[in-house]
Design a protein around this motif. Structure first.
Motif: not given
Length: 375
Positions: A278-297
């Protein structure tokens, strides 16, 4: 010896034996240990995995407000008329051309009828002048009519034709005024505000309604110059609403300039249609950029203690575990990126680390997961 004396002697003998045993137990403390079970504690059962190397998109975190993609103002196109009916309110979903309000149209309808009569009169005058011109041309051919009189007939016909055109234009204007007594939606969308009041006399241009065009809401994320340089139109984004729901979107526009007061720029992210944003809300978020390698668990392998993230790594002989503090990064689909603290060959306890401690004995019941290299 009677029975009573016999029992008394037995008790004295037993009492003497207990006293002897008590003093012997005090003088030989090592004997107490021998009576306690010396069995080693049971080893905890764990399953282990290996970190996976995956290609993950780099992320830019940002905050911003939600606003309408475009707002449309719907106002009165004619003035000095009273609002007689209202058909929409705040939150109404409307279609282009849908009737929202009606103004009093009695006077406008009367003006239309009056002008229709004027058009009929002008048309009749034109027909008369055209007939006179036709007859004058026949008379002129026989020489019975002067050229001056012929010119008068032609001028009269032209004046009557112009009068008819003017009358028809006035009729069209009156009809537009009548049509403007019907206030309609200029596009599909959602009514966001209503200032129209039943019975109010409005002036030309008075705002009656405001609407969110096509019901589209966008996230206006604020980024600094370093982040802005990495963002491009079309990149996917994920916005966390105040209620906790994640809404997906796409970067629609990147502001070409930064604010001179804040040093930040706006990135406009179009959100998926039909979301609860809804208009007027304040929110946090993320934008996806280029792919990079990640060591994950898996997130289940991490143990959070005293503000740090720990994992338990299996020893070389597979009998014990050692605690390792790791630095984490991105998170996605139940997995977390490990920036430092372990290498790709480590065998990590998959879950239940909260019940372990450094150096404790364990029993592995599940073979280590096969390491997967993303392509």
């Amino acid at each position: 010896m009677n029975i009573f004396s016999h029992k008394k002697s037995i008790l004295i003998t037993m009492g003497t034996g207990f006293v002897f045993l008590f003093f012997w137990w005090i003088q030989h403390p090592g004997a107490r240990v021998e009576s306690v079970s010396t069995a080693a504690p049971a080893a905890l059962t764990v399953s282990v995995i290996e970190p996976q190397r995956q290609e993950w998109p780099d992320m830019v975190q940002a905050d911003g407000s939600l606003a309408a993609w475009q707002e449309a103002v719907i106002g009165a196109e004619t003035g000095s008329l009273r609002i007689t009916e209202l058909f929409a309110d705040v939150g109404s979903v409307v279609k282009r051309g849908q009737l929202l309000a009606r103004l009093a149209d009695n006077s406008a309808a009367a003006d239309v009828r009056k002008q229709e009569g004027a058009v009929i009169q002008a048309r009749a005058s034109l027909e008369k002048s055209q007939a006179d011109l036709k007859r004058s041309q026949m008379a002129a051919d026989s020489g019975a009519l002067s050229s001056q009189k012929m010119d008068e007939y032609r001028i009269t016909e032209s004046i009557d034709r112009a009068a008819l055109d003017s009358a028809e234009a006035d009729l069209q204007s009156k009809r537009i005024t009548l049509a403007n007594t019907r206030v309609v939606a200029v596009d599909d969308g959602v009514i966001s505000s209503r200032s129209a009041l039943l019975g109010n006399v409005v002036s030309t241009g008075t705002e009656l309604f405001r609407m969110v065009r096509q019901g589209r809401i966008e996230w206006q994320a604020e980024l600094d110059a370093q982040q802005l340089a990495r963002v491009q139109v079309g990149q996917p984004a994920h916005v966390r609403l105040p209620a906790g729901k994640i809404v997906n979107g796409t970067v629609r526009l990147v502001a070409p300039t930064l604010s001179t007061s804040t040093g930040r720029a706006i990135v406009y992210v179009s959100l998926a249609a039909g979301s609860v944003s809804q208009s007027g809300m304040f929110a946090s978020g993320s934008i996806e950029l280029a792919q990079t390698s990640a060591l994950t668990l898996p997130e289940s392998a991490l143990v959070q203690r005293d503000g740090r993230n720990d994992v338990y790594v299996l020893s070389a002989d597979g009998a014990r575990v050692a605690r390792r503090t790791v630095v984490t990064g991105r998170r996605m689909n139940g997995r977390v990126e490990v920036v430092s603290g372990i290498d790709v060959k480590a065998r990590v306890v998959a879950s239940g680390g909260a019940f372990l401690s450094d150096g404790v004995s364990v029993k592995v019941v599940e073979a280590a997961a096969t390491k997967w290299e993303s392509t």
